[in-house]
Design an enzyme around this catalytic site. Sequence first.
Site, mmCIF file in Angstrom:
data_model
loop_
_atom_site.group_PDB
_atom_site.id
_atom_site.type_symbol
_atom_site.label_atom_id
_atom_site.label_comp_id
_atom_site.label_asym_id
_atom_site.label_seq_id
_atom_site.Cartn_x
_atom_site.Cartn_y
_atom_site.Cartn_z
ATOM 1 N N HIS A 103 10.312 -2.504 -2.721
ATOM 2 C CA HIS A 103 10.029 -1.514 -3.770
ATOM 3 C C HIS A 103 10.963 -1.773 -4.930
ATOM 4 O O HIS A 103 12.146 -2.076 -4.719
ATOM 5 C CB HIS A 103 10.281 -0.076 -3.269
ATOM 6 N N TYR A 124 7.995 9.204 -2.439
ATOM 7 C CA TYR A 124 6.657 8.796 -2.868
ATOM 8 C C TYR A 124 5.803 9.996 -3.278
ATOM 9 O O TYR A 124 4.571 9.901 -3.277
ATOM 10 C CB TYR A 124 5.977 7.986 -1.765
ATOM 11 N N ASN A 133 4.425 -4.439 1.955
ATOM 12 C CA ASN A 133 4.664 -5.453 0.927
ATOM 13 C C ASN A 133 6.148 -5.691 0.636
ATOM 14 O O ASN A 133 6.519 -6.115 -0.460
ATOM 15 C CB ASN A 133 3.870 -5.126 -0.346
ATOM 16 N N LYS A 138 11.703 -3.065 2.542
ATOM 17 C CA LYS A 138 10.865 -2.173 3.353
ATOM 18 C C LYS A 138 10.861 -2.574 4.835
ATOM 19 O O LYS A 138 11.289 -3.677 5.197
ATOM 20 C CB LYS A 138 9.445 -2.173 2.777
ATOM 21 N N GLU A 153 15.507 7.696 -8.793
ATOM 22 C CA GLU A 153 15.466 7.112 -7.448
ATOM 23 C C GLU A 153 16.873 6.764 -6.961
ATOM 24 O O GLU A 153 17.211 7.015 -5.795
ATOM 25 C CB GLU A 153 14.548 5.884 -7.456
HETATM 26 P P1 GDP Z 1 4.415 -0.714 -6.589
HETATM 27 O O1 GDP Z 1 5.054 -0.004 -7.745
HETATM 28 O O2 GDP Z 1 4.098 -2.157 -6.866
HETATM 29 O O3 GDP Z 1 5.199 -0.556 -5.299
HETATM 30 O O4 GDP Z 1 2.975 -0.049 -6.329
HETATM 31 P P2 GDP Z 1 2.431 1.467 -6.367
HETATM 32 O O5 GDP Z 1 3.409 2.381 -7.049
HETATM 33 O O6 GDP Z 1 1.033 1.409 -6.885
HETATM 34 O O7 GDP Z 1 2.333 1.877 -4.816
HETATM 35 C C1 GDP Z 1 3.487 2.234 -4.086
HETATM 36 C C2 GDP Z 1 3.382 1.619 -2.712
HETATM 37 O O8 GDP Z 1 2.293 2.206 -2.018
HETATM 38 C C3 GDP Z 1 3.090 0.119 -2.674
HETATM 39 O O9 GDP Z 1 4.219 -0.697 -2.854
HETATM 40 C C4 GDP Z 1 2.503 -0.045 -1.283
HETATM 41 O O10 GDP Z 1 3.520 -0.079 -0.273
HETATM 42 C C5 GDP Z 1 1.718 1.263 -1.130
HETATM 43 N N1 GDP Z 1 0.315 1.054 -1.506
HETATM 44 C C6 GDP Z 1 -0.209 0.884 -2.739
HETATM 45 N N2 GDP Z 1 -1.543 0.710 -2.691
HETATM 46 C C7 GDP Z 1 -1.882 0.777 -1.379
HETATM 47 C C8 GDP Z 1 -3.112 0.691 -0.662
HETATM 48 O O11 GDP Z 1 -4.189 0.497 -1.240
HETATM 49 N N3 GDP Z 1 -3.040 0.822 0.703
HETATM 50 C C9 GDP Z 1 -1.867 1.039 1.357
HETATM 51 N N4 GDP Z 1 -1.864 1.172 2.698
HETATM 52 N N5 GDP Z 1 -0.693 1.137 0.716
HETATM 53 C C10 GDP Z 1 -0.686 0.997 -0.625
#
Ligand code: GDP
Length: 140
Positions: free
Chosen positions: A117, A51, A114, A11, A128
């Site tokens: 992905h 997303y 973070n 990222k 994807e």
């Molecule tokens: P992943 O599968 O571990 O990437 O997590 P998710 O599918 O739940 O979320 C997708 C992405 O959205 C995450 O990797 C983060 O970059 C972002 N994200 C998730 N939760 C949050 C949040 O509470 N705040 C913000 N700003 N970004 C978030």
Amino acid sequence: MAVQRTFSIIKPDATERNLTGAINKVIEDGGLRIVAQRRIHMSRAQAERFYGVHSERPFFGELVEFMTSAPVVVQVLEGENAVSRYRDVMGATNPEEAADGTIRKLFAKSIGENSAHGSDSEENAALEISQFFSEADIVG
Ligand code: GDP
């Protein structure tokens, strides 16, 4: 267990800090092979499509802004149980909860920024991968 493919993104928070090589080392040390890789600057349309599942979440706008803020590196990873293996190599979404030695524990700045992905299922991995690569791009 079967050899699988998964989709990965390094990222913007990581490419901006020149961490592509360091993250690739963690990926390779974790038993995954990088079988396709390309650096791109995601368009808003690409990020919104990618997303789309999160479009109703409160952080969706922030997430799209972030993913289009700087280049990313899109990758196809291959290995035994690649989908779950890469989830383990990345660590928990929130770096404060990620295990030691994981990409997110080592490098992530926050729950949003973070660093990596990884697909969450084999079905999503195929979808994807097909958004960013053709079969001819993947050299196993
Ligand atoms: P992943 O599968 O571990 O990437 O997590 P998710 O599918 O739940 O979320 C997708 C992405 O959205 C995450 O990797 C983060 O970059 C972002 N994200 C998730 N939760 C949050 C949040 O509470 N705040 C913000 N700003 N970004 C978030």
